[in-house]
Structures are given as C-alpha cells and as structure tokens.
Design a protein around this motif. Structure first.
Motif, PDB file in Angstrom:
ATOM      1  N   ALA A 199      22.335 -33.868 -21.655  1.00  0.00           N
ATOM      2  CA  ALA A 199      22.299 -35.384 -21.530  1.00  0.00           C
ATOM      3  C   ALA A 199      22.743 -35.691 -19.849  1.00  0.00           C
ATOM      4  O   ALA A 199      23.739 -35.354 -19.766  1.00  0.00           O
ATOM      5  CB  ALA A 199      22.933 -35.934 -22.498  1.00  0.00           C
ATOM      6  N   VAL A 200      21.838 -36.103 -19.188  1.00  0.00           N
ATOM      7  CA  VAL A 200      22.077 -36.630 -17.858  1.00  0.00           C
ATOM      8  C   VAL A 200      22.520 -38.026 -18.090  1.00  0.00           C
ATOM      9  O   VAL A 200      21.812 -38.805 -18.408  1.00  0.00           O
ATOM     10  CB  VAL A 200      20.650 -36.533 -17.050  1.00  0.00           C
ATOM     11  CG1 VAL A 200      21.147 -36.889 -15.729  1.00  0.00           C
ATOM     12  CG2 VAL A 200      20.066 -35.058 -16.895  1.00  0.00           C
ATOM     13  N   ASN A 201      23.883 -38.369 -17.655  1.00  0.00           N
ATOM     14  CA  ASN A 201      24.407 -39.565 -17.592  1.00  0.00           C
ATOM     15  C   ASN A 201      24.059 -40.283 -16.437  1.00  0.00           C
ATOM     16  O   ASN A 201      24.327 -39.934 -15.181  1.00  0.00           O
ATOM     17  CB  ASN A 201      25.995 -39.416 -17.713  1.00  0.00           C
ATOM     18  CG  ASN A 201      26.869 -40.689 -18.025  1.00  0.00           C
ATOM     19  OD1 ASN A 201      26.090 -41.555 -18.297  1.00  0.00           O
ATOM     20  ND2 ASN A 201      27.879 -40.638 -17.635  1.00  0.00           N
ATOM     21  N   CYS A 202      23.252 -41.009 -16.344  1.00  0.00           N
ATOM     22  CA  CYS A 202      22.657 -41.706 -15.284  1.00  0.00           C
ATOM     23  C   CYS A 202      23.562 -42.804 -14.613  1.00  0.00           C
ATOM     24  O   CYS A 202      23.521 -44.005 -15.015  1.00  0.00           O
ATOM     25  CB  CYS A 202      21.298 -42.598 -15.617  1.00  0.00           C
ATOM     26  SG  CYS A 202      19.952 -41.378 -16.425  1.00  0.00           S
ATOM     27  N   PHE A 203      24.408 -42.469 -13.901  1.00  0.00           N
ATOM     28  CA  PHE A 203      25.221 -43.045 -13.152  1.00  0.00           C
ATOM     29  C   PHE A 203      24.595 -44.181 -12.183  1.00  0.00           C
ATOM     30  O   PHE A 203      23.340 -43.820 -11.673  1.00  0.00           O
ATOM     31  CB  PHE A 203      26.341 -42.346 -12.406  1.00  0.00           C
ATOM     32  CG  PHE A 203      27.239 -41.763 -13.200  1.00  0.00           C
ATOM     33  CD1 PHE A 203      28.585 -42.218 -13.351  1.00  0.00           C
ATOM     34  CD2 PHE A 203      27.229 -40.374 -13.777  1.00  0.00           C
ATOM     35  CE1 PHE A 203      29.614 -41.594 -14.221  1.00  0.00           C
ATOM     36  CE2 PHE A 203      27.939 -39.932 -14.330  1.00  0.00           C
ATOM     37  CZ  PHE A 203      29.313 -40.760 -14.708  1.00  0.00           C
ATOM     38  N   ASP A 204      24.938 -45.517 -11.985  1.00  0.00           N
ATOM     39  CA  ASP A 204      24.071 -46.441 -11.258  1.00  0.00           C
ATOM     40  C   ASP A 204      23.837 -45.910  -9.948  1.00  0.00           C
ATOM     41  O   ASP A 204      22.744 -46.378  -9.482  1.00  0.00           O
ATOM     42  CB  ASP A 204      24.992 -47.623 -11.011  1.00  0.00           C
ATOM     43  CG  ASP A 204      25.378 -48.347 -12.551  1.00  0.00           C
ATOM     44  OD1 ASP A 204      24.399 -48.037 -13.637  1.00  0.00           O
ATOM     45  OD2 ASP A 204      26.129 -48.878 -12.992  1.00  0.00           O
TER      46      ASP A 204
END
Lengths: 207, 123
Positions: free
Chosen positions: A140-145
C-alpha cells in the motif's frame, strides 16, 4: 461498540474467532496512523527473550544465556461481531526487534507493506521477509501530500514484485482508504487459497 | 524539594520490580499460545492443592471470566505479554483456565476469510 449478540449466560459462551494482519513498512511511513484510522488502538508491553524464539519449550534452565528486551508497541482491534475480531499488529521497525517478526507473522492472515515513494527502499526488508515466509501481502503506497505520484505499476517494478502481488495507493489517515487496503489483502488471500486448493491439499512452510 | 522516596522512583526509572519477578524468574511456561488465542477461566476456579495463586493469577482469572484474547488480556493487565503467557500457562496446567487455540500456520480457512471480508465491507 455493538454487544447485542453477546448473551453468554443464556446461550453458553460466545467464543470469538480471531485473525491477525500485520502492518509493516519503514519507520515513519504511517503504520500507526493506518492502524488507528480503522481500529481501536490498544497499548501492549512485551518483554521477550531474544535467544528463545519459540514459546513454551523450557523453564529457568539456561536463563543466564538469554537477554530480555522490552518493547512497547500498539495493536489495533476491529470487532466485527461478538464472535469475530481482527487484530492489526504493526511490525517493529528496528533491526534489533526482528526476532519479534516470526512471532507476529506466525499464523497471520496476511500483511500490508506500507510504502513511501520518497523512501521506497525502507520497505525492501518487509517485502523480502514476507516473500521468504510465503506470507501473502499487499503493498500500500501511502500517498503523502508532498510525495511524487507514481502509478502502482511503477512501484511494482521498482520493488520487483510478482505479477500477482497487489499494489494499491492509499491515504493511511482515511478510514475508507485503509478499509479498501484491507479488503484488497483479504481478497488476495482468498484467491490464493482458492487456487492452491486446486493442486495441493496441505500447504507446507516454504523454507 | 523532592521527598527521598521520589528521588529515583520517577517515570524514567521504570518499574521497580522486574516483570519476571511475578513469574519467579520463569521466562516460558509449559503451554504455548499465540497472541490472538482466546482464553477463558473455569466457571468457579479453585486452585488445586499445592498450587498457590498469586495476586496476578487472581487478576487474570478475574479478567478471563469472559473469553478474551491473550493480547487483550496483556493490555488490560499492563504486564508484558511474556509474563502473562507464563501465568496463563500456570492456570491452564492446573485446569482452572482454558486456552482455545487459533489455527496455526497459514490461514486457509475460506469461511473465516469470507467472514472477515464481509465484516470489512460492512464497516
């Protein structure tokens, strides 16, 4: 919380069925954020012996050879029904706690490897571990801003994952997003289970 | 002005009694159990002759009147999991607590997986 089904006095004991899911990934990638977005967080203290990986095999003999280490960690609990709960365990990030991974991974439903595209290498160790132990996982790629956006396929190539291993984008702060990650994982495990039944009856440990 | 008894017993000092003191130094019990195994006390737990219940044993029996997982119990009781396992093992071996194991090894129980999937969808 919904306890409407629990009436152990009248119906006999309600014995919960439990399952666990591991949340792995590098330090600061959002493991605790993910767990707290979807579950009730509870604290846990562990004090384990480093040289004694298996539980329940010996007594005080040889205690002088062992070193204990204390690890404070959190875990999450999602109670679906009075008789069904899933536990989420974040894997300790530091290498000196690797001995705990075997304990945590044993009997797990599957794992989520949380990745940060700015520091993708941080999740290599987790991916290696689950591949070697034949533990089903999703990345799961955590989409940081402020992180550059990559397509899941790019991440798959960068991590050299098997074609069947799911890669999803997520926001670890958002309950619905985390829910989708877990749904993807369980579906992945289900598809593995269904296909493995076709050609083998008993799954033996890979190593 | 700090009272003498407070001088070293602050939060940094950690627990004054080492955790395994409550297990008399034992780091492993005779019964293996996983973190998510469910434990439940006997309905009217009576310690057999020759087995002396410690306050921690009693506390565990109290918390295990309803089925509870090892990990939830350890969290409730605020003792390290390793210590809780030894104490649970004591109680189990003396027949006043049951450990209901979860399946070991890879989870291939399709029914369980579908129940979890349904549960997640319903969240």
């Amino acid at each position: 919380m919904d306890y409407t089904h629990s009436d152990p006095a009248a119906e006999g004991e309600v014995l919960p069925t439990t399952a666990k899911i591991l949340i792995a990934g590098g330090f600061g990638v959002g493991k605790t954020t993910l767990v707290s977005a979807i579950s009730e967080i509870r604290p846990l203290r562990t004090e384990e012996t480093i040289s004694d990986r298996s539980v329940g095999v010996d007594d005080i003999s040889g205690v002088d050879r062992k070193t204990t280490t204390t690890v404070a960690m959190d875990f999450g609990r999602i109670t679906f029904r009075a008789d069904l709960a899933v536990y989420l365990f974040g894997t300790p990030g530091q290498e000196r706690f690797w001995f705990m991974w075997d304990e945590l991974a044993y009997g797990t439903l599957g794992a989520v490897v949380l990745a940060d595209t700015r520091r993708l290498a941080d999740c290599f160790a987790s991916v290696d571990y689950f591949e070697q132990h034949a533990t089903p996982f999703v990345v799961a790629v955590n989409c940081f801003d402020d992180a550059p956006h990559y397509e899941p396929e790019d991440v798959r190539i960068a991590l050299d994952l098997d074609p069947g291993a799911p890669v999803v984008l997520c926001d670890a702060r958002q309950r619905d997003s985390v829910k989708q990650v877990l749904i993807t994982l369980v579906k992945h495990v289900l598809s593995n289970t269904a296909s493995s039944h076709e050609y083998q009856d008993t799954a033996l440990p890979a190593s | 002005m700090i009272a003498p008894k407070d001088r070293w017993m602050d939060r940094e000092a950690g627990p004054v009694v080492r955790p395994y003191a409550v297990t008399k130094g034992r780091t492993a019990g005779g019964t293996s159990m996983s973190l998510i195994d469910v434990v439940v006390a006997a309905i009217d737990p009576q310690a057999p002759a020759g087995f002396r219940l410690t306050p921690e044993h009693r506390q565990i029996l109290d918390l295990c009147r309803q089925p509870i997982t090892v990990v939830d119990l350890a969290s409730d009781i605020d003792l390290p999991v390793g210590v809780v396992r030894v104490l649970l093992s004591d109680l189990s071996q003396h027949g006043i607590l049951r450990i209901l194991g979860t399946p070991r090894g890879p989870v291939t129980n399709e029914r369980l997986l579908r129940d979890v999937l349904d549960g997640l969808h319903a969240l």
